[in-house]
Design a protein around this motif. Structure first.
Motif, PDB file in Angstrom:
ATOM      1  N   GLU A  42      61.821 -70.877  -5.462  1.00  0.00           N
ATOM      2  CA  GLU A  42      62.544 -70.700  -4.207  1.00  0.00           C
ATOM      3  C   GLU A  42      63.635 -69.649  -4.407  1.00  0.00           C
ATOM      4  O   GLU A  42      64.705 -69.936  -4.941  1.00  0.00           O
ATOM      5  N   ALA A  43      63.334 -68.415  -3.990  1.00  0.00           N
ATOM      6  CA  ALA A  43      64.298 -67.325  -4.120  1.00  0.00           C
ATOM      7  C   ALA A  43      65.043 -67.154  -2.797  1.00  0.00           C
ATOM      8  O   ALA A  43      64.442 -66.857  -1.767  1.00  0.00           O
ATOM      9  N   TRP A  44      66.344 -67.364  -2.835  1.00  0.00           N
ATOM     10  CA  TRP A  44      67.186 -67.227  -1.641  1.00  0.00           C
ATOM     11  C   TRP A  44      67.576 -65.758  -1.497  1.00  0.00           C
ATOM     12  O   TRP A  44      68.098 -65.152  -2.447  1.00  0.00           O
ATOM     13  N   VAL A  45      67.373 -65.189  -0.326  1.00  0.00           N
ATOM     14  CA  VAL A  45      67.704 -63.789  -0.085  1.00  0.00           C
ATOM     15  C   VAL A  45      68.457 -63.674   1.241  1.00  0.00           C
ATOM     16  O   VAL A  45      68.035 -64.249   2.250  1.00  0.00           O
ATOM     17  N   MET A  46      69.559 -62.930   1.214  1.00  0.00           N
ATOM     18  CA  MET A  46      70.330 -62.783   2.457  1.00  0.00           C
ATOM     19  C   MET A  46      70.636 -61.320   2.746  1.00  0.00           C
ATOM     20  O   MET A  46      70.766 -60.499   1.834  1.00  0.00           O
ATOM     21  N   ALA A  47      70.740 -61.024   4.025  1.00  0.00           N
ATOM     22  CA  ALA A  47      71.002 -59.655   4.475  1.00  0.00           C
ATOM     23  C   ALA A  47      72.459 -59.522   4.911  1.00  0.00           C
ATOM     24  O   ALA A  47      72.988 -60.415   5.585  1.00  0.00           O
ATOM     25  N   PRO A  48      73.117 -58.427   4.545  1.00  0.00           N
ATOM     26  CA  PRO A  48      74.494 -58.189   4.981  1.00  0.00           C
ATOM     27  C   PRO A  48      74.547 -57.445   6.313  1.00  0.00           C
ATOM     28  O   PRO A  48      73.614 -56.736   6.689  1.00  0.00           O
ATOM     29  N   MET A  49      75.636 -57.625   7.022  1.00  0.00           N
ATOM     30  CA  MET A  49      75.954 -56.890   8.251  1.00  0.00           C
ATOM     31  C   MET A  49      74.968 -57.133   9.393  1.00  0.00           C
ATOM     32  O   MET A  49      74.760 -56.278  10.246  1.00  0.00           O
ATOM     33  N   ILE A  50      74.361 -58.304   9.421  1.00  0.00           N
ATOM     34  CA  ILE A  50      73.538 -58.686  10.568  1.00  0.00           C
ATOM     35  C   ILE A  50      74.467 -58.898  11.769  1.00  0.00           C
ATOM     36  O   ILE A  50      75.498 -59.559  11.653  1.00  0.00           O
ATOM     37  N   ALA A  51      74.075 -58.362  12.930  1.00  0.00           N
ATOM     38  CA  ALA A  51      74.924 -58.482  14.112  1.00  0.00           C
ATOM     39  C   ALA A  51      74.192 -59.016  15.335  1.00  0.00           C
ATOM     40  O   ALA A  51      74.838 -59.448  16.290  1.00  0.00           O
ATOM     41  N   THR A  52      72.852 -58.975  15.316  1.00  0.00           N
ATOM     42  CA  THR A  52      72.098 -59.455  16.472  1.00  0.00           C
ATOM     43  C   THR A  52      71.025 -60.450  16.031  1.00  0.00           C
ATOM     44  O   THR A  52      70.567 -60.427  14.883  1.00  0.00           O
ATOM     45  N   VAL A  53      70.616 -61.298  16.956  1.00  0.00           N
ATOM     46  CA  VAL A  53      69.572 -62.283  16.669  1.00  0.00           C
ATOM     47  C   VAL A  53      68.255 -61.584  16.334  1.00  0.00           C
ATOM     48  O   VAL A  53      67.509 -62.036  15.458  1.00  0.00           O
ATOM     49  N   ASP A  54      67.979 -60.470  16.996  1.00  0.00           N
ATOM     50  CA  ASP A  54      66.754 -59.721  16.714  1.00  0.00           C
ATOM     51  C   ASP A  54      66.723 -59.233  15.267  1.00  0.00           C
ATOM     52  O   ASP A  54      65.679 -59.283  14.600  1.00  0.00           O
ATOM     53  N   GLU A  55      67.882 -58.761  14.767  1.00  0.00           N
ATOM     54  CA  GLU A  55      67.950 -58.326  13.373  1.00  0.00           C
ATOM     55  C   GLU A  55      67.659 -59.494  12.428  1.00  0.00           C
ATOM     56  O   GLU A  55      66.942 -59.341  11.434  1.00  0.00           O
ATOM     57  N   ALA A  56      68.231 -60.646  12.735  1.00  0.00           N
ATOM     58  CA  ALA A  56      68.007 -61.838  11.900  1.00  0.00           C
ATOM     59  C   ALA A  56      66.533 -62.224  11.909  1.00  0.00           C
ATOM     60  O   ALA A  56      65.950 -62.550  10.862  1.00  0.00           O
ATOM     61  N   TYR A  57      65.910 -62.177  13.070  1.00  0.00           N
ATOM     62  CA  TYR A  57      64.485 -62.523  13.198  1.00  0.00           C
ATOM     63  C   TYR A  57      63.620 -61.565  12.371  1.00  0.00           C
ATOM     64  O   TYR A  57      62.748 -62.003  11.607  1.00  0.00           O
ATOM     65  N   GLU A  58      63.866 -60.274  12.502  1.00  0.00           N
ATOM     66  CA  GLU A  58      63.058 -59.279  11.785  1.00  0.00           C
ATOM     67  C   GLU A  58      63.213 -59.423  10.276  1.00  0.00           C
ATOM     68  O   GLU A  58      62.232 -59.337   9.525  1.00  0.00           O
ATOM     69  N   PHE A  59      64.454 -59.655   9.813  1.00  0.00           N
ATOM     70  CA  PHE A  59      64.676 -59.824   8.376  1.00  0.00           C
ATOM     71  C   PHE A  59      63.988 -61.087   7.873  1.00  0.00           C
ATOM     72  O   PHE A  59      63.341 -61.082   6.815  1.00  0.00           O
ATOM     73  N   ALA A  60      64.108 -62.178   8.646  1.00  0.00           N
ATOM     74  CA  ALA A  60      63.493 -63.440   8.232  1.00  0.00           C
ATOM     75  C   ALA A  60      61.975 -63.303   8.138  1.00  0.00           C
ATOM     76  O   ALA A  60      61.350 -63.853   7.215  1.00  0.00           O
ATOM     77  N   GLN A  61      61.379 -62.570   9.073  1.00  0.00           N
ATOM     78  CA  GLN A  61      59.929 -62.363   9.040  1.00  0.00           C
ATOM     79  C   GLN A  61      59.516 -61.639   7.766  1.00  0.00           C
ATOM     80  O   GLN A  61      58.539 -62.003   7.108  1.00  0.00           O
ATOM     81  N   LYS A  62      60.265 -60.609   7.411  1.00  0.00           N
ATOM     82  CA  LYS A  62      59.959 -59.848   6.189  1.00  0.00           C
ATOM     83  C   LYS A  62      60.058 -60.754   4.956  1.00  0.00           C
ATOM     84  O   LYS A  62      59.245 -60.664   4.024  1.00  0.00           O
ATOM     85  N   CYS A  63      61.067 -61.620   4.937  1.00  0.00           N
ATOM     86  CA  CYS A  63      61.244 -62.527   3.791  1.00  0.00           C
ATOM     87  C   CYS A  63      60.092 -63.531   3.707  1.00  0.00           C
ATOM     88  O   CYS A  63      59.529 -63.770   2.629  1.00  0.00           O
ATOM     89  N   ARG A  64      59.753 -64.123   4.831  1.00  0.00           N
ATOM     90  CA  ARG A  64      58.715 -65.159   4.822  1.00  0.00           C
ATOM     91  C   ARG A  64      57.353 -64.597   4.449  1.00  0.00           C
ATOM     92  O   ARG A  64      56.539 -65.289   3.839  1.00  0.00           O
ATOM     93  N   GLU A  65      57.119 -63.334   4.793  1.00  0.00           N
ATOM     94  CA  GLU A  65      55.864 -62.693   4.394  1.00  0.00           C
ATOM     95  C   GLU A  65      55.740 -62.607   2.873  1.00  0.00           C
ATOM     96  O   GLU A  65      54.644 -62.475   2.339  1.00  0.00           O
ATOM     97  N   ARG A  66      56.897 -62.685   2.192  1.00  0.00           N
ATOM     98  CA  ARG A  66      56.925 -62.562   0.733  1.00  0.00           C
ATOM     99  C   ARG A  66      57.311 -63.882   0.057  1.00  0.00           C
ATOM    100  O   ARG A  66      57.665 -63.901  -1.127  1.00  0.00           O
ATOM    101  N   ASP A  67      57.275 -64.973   0.794  1.00  0.00           N
ATOM    102  CA  ASP A  67      57.630 -66.300   0.277  1.00  0.00           C
ATOM    103  C   ASP A  67      59.061 -66.351  -0.237  1.00  0.00           C
ATOM    104  O   ASP A  67      59.363 -67.021  -1.237  1.00  0.00           O
ATOM    105  N   LEU A  68      59.955 -65.648   0.439  1.00  0.00           N
ATOM    106  CA  LEU A  68      61.376 -65.675   0.112  1.00  0.00           C
ATOM    107  C   LEU A  68      62.110 -66.500   1.166  1.00  0.00           C
ATOM    108  O   LEU A  68      61.737 -66.508   2.343  1.00  0.00           O
ATOM    109  N   LYS A  69      63.159 -67.205   0.754  1.00  0.00           N
ATOM    110  CA  LYS A  69      63.936 -68.033   1.683  1.00  0.00           C
ATOM    111  C   LYS A  69      64.977 -67.160   2.369  1.00  0.00           C
ATOM    112  O   LYS A  69      65.904 -66.668   1.730  1.00  0.00           O
ATOM    113  N   PRO A  70      64.871 -66.937   3.699  1.00  0.00           N
ATOM    114  CA  PRO A  70      65.757 -65.980   4.369  1.00  0.00           C
ATOM    115  C   PRO A  70      67.089 -66.568   4.815  1.00  0.00           C
ATOM    116  O   PRO A  70      67.172 -67.694   5.319  1.00  0.00           O
TER     117      PRO A  70
END
Length: 554
Positions: free
Chosen positions: A382-410
């Motif tokens: 379980e690799a936890w990965v977080m993105a800095p400077m997120i400001a919109t829900v759409d950005e959070a959704y897109e980042f989370a999708q990229k993480c889940r495609e790689r089995d990373l915890k967003p």
């Protein structure tokens, strides 16, 4: 007569009582403006090169002899001293007829102006640049290095500002506290004072009222300096503080409140070496892996394999434990050479963090590929990965999708107030939050966190900031998702109790701060933390918030 007081921003808690000792002044370069003759310029260039090399070597030697944050800070300053950019500028000035001293001064002035324009962390490094200038000029003039005195009995070190070389080699048995007229809560002075375990106050604008040799009492919690206090009272406060410090030295974990509520204390690291050192501490894992600090000098983007090897070192150091990786938080005060940053009027509000993906297509994807590869190579389930400077829900959704495609915890950093105002919307998209209190504070208070004149505003005790943290933590509790804090606020023992009372689930900090936080948590119940937090967020200002917390939590 009542004792005179000087107030600043307390950044490392504790009491100290001793005579004031001021740093040695910088050398004054020769005022002779007669140009160096063309035939003498090569020798003048060599004179400059020798002095610059000596200064850089001294920094390297001190970095080798130091440990932890002090070693890292000194190593970075050694690189800055040897930087080709300002060295070339100095040589160009000398070849134009300037003396070595004048060339050094001109070159550093140019780079100071550039760094101040960039703002943020780069502006903070102007102290280091000026320190390098002073040391090179002193070497050229055959003078002793400027900086701290060498006391033979305890003192409290006072300065306009302190450079890494000043603070990194201090003996805490003799230098009992640090007080600076400039500086901010996140300056390296505060970081190293925390590592040394001595009280520290910054941004004490009236500090010049304190003269050499005057006995002073420093209260690193309230930020108060008292001149010529009652000696018996001062010594009593220091004795109590020393007893607490001994308790901190003996603390062995795990962290929990006095009624058994467990608190996860994690480490902030920047590379494999730092992670290996942190693994020997009481840290239960890594709450913030600052990946951008691995690449500040990389001229080309490292390949996926190269990145994976670097990230793997951190996973290996904390095998089987929680490791939270932050994707590149580059830009603004931390530009990386291989990224397309561009010119910006206000870099702190510009293309930084996750926004780099807008101007550098594929940059985030390749980093996530590397993190996923490093996790697989090191058996991380379980690799936890977080993105800095997120400001919109759409950005959070897109980042989370990229993480889940790689089995990373967003997850995402909570730095932009927009996230703290709509936390449930964001938590619907990701699995965890980590609050970066340094940036959240500066954006909430509209104040550059590196500006010493703004230190009062960039204090994480500001009630407005605490309300945003409370709002964020409440959303995490409601949705059953963890919310941690990885900014400098986590290292403040008293504020740590308030954060836990607000519902924060983990605290990440420099490893040297962990025992102090652990001891303070063990002295209070969870209900005390909750009660204190509820009252502190209603305080009028940061000073009242601190004083109220101290009263309620002891």
């Amino acid at each position: 007569m009542e004792p005179t007081t000087v107030r600043g921003t307390g950044v490392v808690a504790g009491y100290a009582y001793a005579p004031a000792a001021w740093t040695r002044p910088a050398p004054v370069p020769p005022s002779n403006t007669t140009p160096i003759t063309e035939e003498d310029r090569p020798a003048e260039v060599e004179r400059f090169k020798r002095a610059s090399s000596v200064v850089s070597s001294r920094f390297e030697d001190r970095a080798s002899a130091a440990t932890g944050a002090a070693s890292n800070v000194l190593g970075a300053t050694a690189k800055l001293a040897a930087d080709r950019g300002w060295n070339r500028a100095a040589i160009k000035a000398i070849n134009g007829g300037a003396s070595a001293e004048a060339g050094t001064t001109q070159a550093i002035a140019t780079f100071v102006a550039q760094f101040e324009k960039l703002g943020g962390l780069m502006a903070e490094r102007t102290t280091d640049l000026r320190d390098i200038r002073n040391r090179v000029v002193a070497e050229l003039m055959g003078l002793p290095e400027p900086g701290v005195p060498q006391p033979t009995s305890p003192v409290i070190l006072c300065a306009d500002d302190l450079a890494p070389a000043d603070t990194a080699g201090l003996d805490p048995k003799l230098v009992r506290a640090l007080v600076t007229r400039l500086g901010g809560p996140t300056s390296h002075t505060a970081i190293i004072a925390r590592q040394l375990g001595i009280p520290c106050i910054v941004a004490a604008s009236a500090l010049r009222q304190v003269h050499e040799g005057v006995p002073i009492l420093v209260d690193g919690t309230s930020g108060l300096v008292t001149l010529e206090p009652d000696a018996a009272e001062a010594e009593s406060l220091v004795a109590k503080d020393q007893a607490l410090r001994e308790e901190i030295r003996q603390w062995s974990g795990p962290a929990q409140t006095s009624d058994g509520h467990a608190v996860q204390l994690l480490a902030n690291v920047q590379d494999g070496n730092a992670a290996r050192k942190a693994s020997l501490s009481l840290a239960e894992g890594v709450g913030l892996f600052r990946t951008e600090l691995c690449f500040l000098t990389a001229q080309t983007e490292p390949s996926v394999n190269e990145q994976a090897k670097i990230y793997g070192e951190v996973f290996e150091a904390f095998s089987g434990k929680k490791v939270v990786v932050r994707t590149l938080d580059a830009g603004s005060d931390k530009p990386v050479p291989f990224a397309n940053h561009g010119e910006e009027e206000n870099p702190a509000l510009g293309v930084r963090g996750i926004r780099l993906g807008w101007t550098n297509p594929g940059l985030v994807d390749r980093q996530l590929d590397a993190i996923a590869q490093a996790a697989e190579d090191n058996g991380v389930t379980e690799a936890w990965v977080m993105a800095p400077m997120i400001a919109t829900v759409d950005e959070a959704y897109e980042f989370a999708q990229k993480c889940r495609e790689r089995d990373l915890k967003p997850g995402i950093m909570v730095e932009v107030p927009a996230v703290a105002m709509l936390p449930e919307k964001f938590l619907e998209e990701v699995e965890f939050f980590s609050i970066g209190t340094n940036d959240l504070t500066q954006y909430t208070m509209a104040a550059d966190r590196m500006g010493s004149a703004l230190a009062q505003l960039t204090d994480p005790w500001q009630p407005g900031v605490l309300r945003l943290i409370a709002n964020t933590a409440a959303a995490g509790q409601k949705m059953g998702k963890p919310v941690g804090v990885c900014g400098e606020a986590a290292a403040d023992p008293l504020l740590a109790c308030i954060l836990i009372g607000l519902g924060i689930t983990s605290l990440s900090m420099a490893t040297g701060a962990i025992p102090g936080v652990g001891v303070q948590l063990g002295k209070v119940t969870l209900e005390q933390c909750k009660d204190a937090a509820a009252q502190v967020i209603d305080a009028r200002n940061s000073r009242d918030a601190k004083e109220l917390a101290a009263k309620l939590l002891g």
